[in-house]
Design an enzyme around this catalytic site. Structure first.
Site, PDB file in Angstrom:
ATOM      1  N   ASP A 101      79.978   7.820  29.503  1.00 32.73           N
ATOM      2  CA  ASP A 101      80.811   8.605  30.185  1.00 32.73           C
ATOM      3  C   ASP A 101      79.863   9.303  31.168  1.00 32.73           C
ATOM      4  OD1 ASP A 101      83.748   9.444  30.214  1.00 32.73           O
ATOM      5  OD2 ASP A 101      82.594  11.171  30.236  1.00 32.73           O
ATOM      6  N   LYS A 145      85.846  10.105  21.189  1.00 32.87           N
ATOM      7  CA  LYS A 145      85.098  10.685  22.504  1.00 32.87           C
ATOM      8  C   LYS A 145      84.095  11.366  21.706  1.00 32.87           C
ATOM      9  CE  LYS A 145      84.852  10.552  26.953  1.00 32.87           C
ATOM     10  NZ  LYS A 145      85.319   9.374  27.679  1.00 32.87           N
TER      11      LYS A 145
HETATM   12  P1  NDP Z   1      78.461   9.885  36.291  1.00 32.47           P
HETATM   13  O1  NDP Z   1      77.819  10.772  35.119  1.00 32.47           O
HETATM   14  O2  NDP Z   1      78.240   8.408  36.419  1.00 32.47           O
HETATM   15  O3  NDP Z   1      79.084  10.471  37.467  1.00 32.47           O
HETATM   16  C1  NDP Z   1      79.544  11.651  37.551  1.00 32.47           C
HETATM   17  C2  NDP Z   1      79.829  12.066  39.030  1.00 32.47           C
HETATM   18  O4  NDP Z   1      80.723  13.490  38.997  1.00 32.47           O
HETATM   19  C3  NDP Z   1      78.557  12.651  39.614  1.00 32.47           C
HETATM   20  O5  NDP Z   1      78.720  12.649  41.075  1.00 32.47           O
HETATM   21  C4  NDP Z   1      78.683  14.294  39.354  1.00 32.47           C
HETATM   22  O6  NDP Z   1      77.984  14.942  40.364  1.00 32.47           O
HETATM   23  C5  NDP Z   1      80.216  14.586  39.579  1.00 32.47           C
HETATM   24  N1  NDP Z   1      80.262  15.713  38.359  1.00 32.47           N
HETATM   25  C6  NDP Z   1      80.506  15.865  37.200  1.00 32.47           C
HETATM   26  N2  NDP Z   1      80.795  16.908  36.705  1.00 32.47           N
HETATM   27  C7  NDP Z   1      81.161  17.463  37.719  1.00 32.47           C
HETATM   28  C8  NDP Z   1      81.631  19.016  37.871  1.00 32.47           C
HETATM   29  N3  NDP Z   1      81.844  19.642  36.891  1.00 32.47           N
HETATM   30  N4  NDP Z   1      81.699  19.375  39.302  1.00 32.47           N
HETATM   31  C9  NDP Z   1      81.719  18.364  40.386  1.00 32.47           C
HETATM   32  N5  NDP Z   1      81.246  17.097  40.172  1.00 32.47           N
HETATM   33  C10 NDP Z   1      80.950  16.790  38.943  1.00 32.47           C
HETATM   34  O7  NDP Z   1      79.986   9.727  35.427  1.00 32.47           O
HETATM   35  P2  NDP Z   1      81.159   8.794  35.505  1.00 32.47           P
HETATM   36  O8  NDP Z   1      81.078   8.144  36.761  1.00 32.47           O
HETATM   37  O9  NDP Z   1      80.892   7.544  34.277  1.00 32.47           O
HETATM   38  O10 NDP Z   1      82.570   9.349  35.038  1.00 32.47           O
HETATM   39  C11 NDP Z   1      83.119  10.044  36.021  1.00 32.47           C
HETATM   40  C12 NDP Z   1      84.576  10.271  35.465  1.00 32.47           C
HETATM   41  O11 NDP Z   1      85.197   8.951  35.333  1.00 32.47           O
HETATM   42  C13 NDP Z   1      84.557  11.151  34.308  1.00 32.47           C
HETATM   43  O12 NDP Z   1      85.754  11.922  34.411  1.00 32.47           O
HETATM   44  C14 NDP Z   1      84.768  10.198  33.134  1.00 32.47           C
HETATM   45  O13 NDP Z   1      85.354  10.779  31.965  1.00 32.47           O
HETATM   46  C15 NDP Z   1      85.768   9.122  33.595  1.00 32.47           C
HETATM   47  N6  NDP Z   1      85.629   7.841  33.172  1.00 32.47           N
HETATM   48  C16 NDP Z   1      84.485   7.056  33.235  1.00 32.47           C
HETATM   49  C17 NDP Z   1      84.439   5.675  32.634  1.00 32.47           C
HETATM   50  C18 NDP Z   1      83.183   4.891  32.407  1.00 32.47           C
HETATM   51  O14 NDP Z   1      83.271   3.580  32.189  1.00 32.47           O
HETATM   52  N7  NDP Z   1      82.007   5.579  33.026  1.00 32.47           N
HETATM   53  C19 NDP Z   1      85.494   4.979  31.980  1.00 32.47           C
HETATM   54  C20 NDP Z   1      86.769   6.108  32.468  1.00 32.47           C
HETATM   55  C21 NDP Z   1      86.695   7.083  32.957  1.00 32.47           C
HETATM   56  P3  NDP Z   1      76.521  15.634  39.830  1.00 32.47           P
HETATM   57  O15 NDP Z   1      75.530  14.572  39.691  1.00 32.47           O
HETATM   58  O16 NDP Z   1      76.207  16.625  40.668  1.00 32.47           O
HETATM   59  O17 NDP Z   1      76.791  16.151  38.667  1.00 32.47           O
HETATM   60  O1  2IT Z   2      86.875   7.498  29.561  1.00 36.71           O
HETATM   61  C1  2IT Z   2      86.620   6.143  29.141  1.00 36.71           C
HETATM   62  O2  2IT Z   2      87.503   5.403  29.171  1.00 36.71           O
HETATM   63  C2  2IT Z   2      85.130   5.927  29.156  1.00 36.71           C
HETATM   64  N1  2IT Z   2      84.443   6.907  29.222  1.00 36.71           N
HETATM   65  C3  2IT Z   2      84.977   4.460  28.573  1.00 36.71           C
HETATM   66  C4  2IT Z   2      84.779   4.349  27.097  1.00 36.71           C
HETATM   67  C5  2IT Z   2      84.368   2.943  26.718  1.00 36.71           C
HETATM   68  O3  2IT Z   2      84.391   2.885  25.257  1.00 36.71           O
HETATM   69  O4  2IT Z   2      84.118   2.065  27.296  1.00 36.71           O
END
Ligand code: NDP
Ligand code: 2IT
Length: 448
Positions: free
Chosen positions: A170, A130
């Site tokens: 992420d 990461k």
């Molecule tokens: P984005 O940046 O697209 O969206 C994040 C969302 O979470 C936004 O709505 C944001 O709100 C909110 N958020 C972030 N930090 C906080 C906080 N401290 N308190 C409250 N709300 C918060 O990220 P993703 O959708 O890609 O990721 C979301 C989660 O999924 C993370 O935990 C990530 O690690 C996990 N994940 C992502 C993957 C991917 O492929 N993208 C794969 C697997 C897991 P705001 O805009 O107001 O900050």
């Molecule tokens: O938490 C996760 O699994 C991710 N943010 C996706 C990682 C990736 O390599 O696609």
């Protein structure tokens, strides 16, 4: 757990905390895995003698560097960036990059550690890593984000490669950021390679990568419910977040006939008592994904905005936390239980605190942990690497079919390793299932 197992766990955690002071998120992630695997670990003297648990909790290396960039008004800014290359026993390092002011070593170590076992569960050849920076992309212009990404890659390119380490997105890193990073990598290396995933589809990105994490989470949740004689149709689902994972989880839930009653961001929550419809979902997608807007700007009939609220106080059958770590605490869990929640499926990484996990467990709530239920994103990243290596691209149906198969197999693995009781313990199942494969590889390599 027996008393002896508890004691070993305590002793192990004490050492880990001493070696990694003030890294609460990392302690929490390790504790959860170690608690699940300890009974198995203690029964296998060869793994113990090889110190597998001690070794797998120590990253292979952490690269820390400064990223200097210039604002649109000519001011110089410096941020700190990291890549935690945690473990490459099963394949090249793989995992996302996070841009958020809360990024620090503890957060990235917890995420890199989780990624090892998540990637193991996908069945694809990927190690765990990461990275990211405390850079805050909110309120920055495209040009500022580009200059930051180019500067970050100017250092990062030395440490990555299609057979070494393959970053992706992420929180705060989506296709815009991945594209800027990829462009600079190509300029520096003068060659095209699949060194990042989540690329635009016209330049090597995979079909369905944008949707994969959210859709995969819904597929996993559906298997979990069906395994316990329940179904998604008609269920009220409280989703948190409104980023990549939350939006596409909501899309698939609506398609499957569930009612998405909430979405949120860090400032508040929208509530739709009767569930969002497809038209409203598309309006929200445009607001968030294209216009980078806030939820408080959304107005539609049947939808209310609640300033400062989290989704967990609203009535629902299923909770799907898709925002960030520890966003659902013990008090939230109590509210959800009181409102009759039957299942939790984590789209985010470690969104549920230990206290909340205990509350769900003691009340018989099914819980799909992120390393199992959000593995669809990295799984399709793995498929993107395969397509890039073969110089081909699969269409939407082909990738979606493979994603569905992978989520089904992860569910099966969780049942095999966590399925003794009346209800499957998905936390134990995913930890033990993910860990055993990595441990076997590490044992086979000898003392490296
Ligand atoms: P984005 O940046 O697209 O969206 C994040 C969302 O979470 C936004 O709505 C944001 O709100 C909110 N958020 C972030 N930090 C906080 C906080 N401290 N308190 C409250 N709300 C918060 O990220 P993703 O959708 O890609 O990721 C979301 C989660 O999924 C993370 O935990 C990530 O690690 C996990 N994940 C992502 C993957 C991917 O492929 N993208 C794969 C697997 C897991 P705001 O805009 O107001 O900050
Ligand atoms: O938490 C996760 O699994 C991710 N943010 C996706 C990682 C990736 O390599 O696609």
């Amino acid at each position: 757990m027996t008393n002896a197992e508890e004691k070993e766990l305590e002793c192990f955690m004490e050492g880990l905390k001493k070696r990694n002071p003030h890294q609460e998120e990392f302690h929490q992630a390790v504790h959860e895995v170690a608690a699940s695997v300890m009974p198995w670990y203690l029964q296998h003297e060869d793994y113990r003698k090889a110190q597998i648990l001690e070794r797998v909790t120590e990253p292979d290396r952490i690269i820390i560097f400064r990223v200097t960039w210039e604002t649109d008004t000519g001011e110089i800014r410096a941020n700190r960036a990291y890549r935690v290359q945690f473990n490459h026993s099963l394949g090249p390092y793989k995992g996302g990059l996070r841009f958020h002011p809360s990024v620090n070593q503890s957060v990235l170590k917890f995420l890199g550690f989780e990624q090892i076992f998540k990637n193991s569960l996908t069945g694809l050849p990927m190690g765990g890593a990461k990275g990211g920076s405390n850079f805050n992309p909110k309120g920055k212009s495209d040009a500022e984000v580009m200059r930051f990404c180019h500067s970050m890659m100017t250092e990062l390119h030395r440490h990555i490669g299609e057979d070494i380490d393959v970053p992706a997105g992420d929180i705060g890193v989506g296709s815009r950021e991945v594209s800027y990073l990829f462009g600079q990598y190509m300029r520096l290396e003068n060659r095209w390679s699949g060194v990042l995933t989540g690329k635009g589809q016209s330049f090597g990105g995979s079909a369905v990568r944008t949707e994969a994490t959210g859709w995969g989470c819904v597929y996993f949740c559906e298997h979990m419910l069906q395994h316990h004689n329940e179904d998604l149709a008609g269920k009220r689902v409280a989703v948190s977040g409104s980023g990549n994972v939350a939006l596409y989880a909501a899309q698939k839930l609506i398609e499957k006939g569930a009612k998405v009653v909430t979405l949120s961001d860090s400032k508040g929550c929208i509530h739709a008592k009767d569930g969002l419809d497809q038209e409203q979902w598309e309006e929200l997608r445009v607001l968030k994904e294209e216009n980078r807007g806030r939820l408080n700007a959304y107005e539609s009939s049947g939808v209310e905005y609640h300033d400062g609220a989290k989704p967990w106080g609203f009535a629902c059958d299923i909770a799907m936390p898709c925002a960030t770590q520890n966003e659902l605490d013990g008090d939230d869990a109590k509210k959800l239980v009181k409102n009759g929640v039957i299942a939790v499926a984590e789209g985010a990484n470690m969104p549920t605190t230990m206290e909340a996990i205990d509350t769900f467990r003691s009340n018989g709530v099914l819980q799909a942990p992120g390393k199992a239920s959000n593995a669809g994103g990295v799984a399709v990243s793995g498929l993107e690497q395969s397509q890039n290596a073969m110089r081909i691209s699969w269409d939407d149906d082909e990738v979606d079919k493979r994603l569905q198969d992978i989520m089904k197999n992860i569910h099966k693995r969780c049942v095999e390793d966590g399925g003794d009781g009346e209800k499957v313990n998905y936390i134990d199942g995913s930890n033990i299932g993910g860990f055993k494969k990595v441990a076997r590889a590490m044992l086979a390599y000898g003392a490296v």
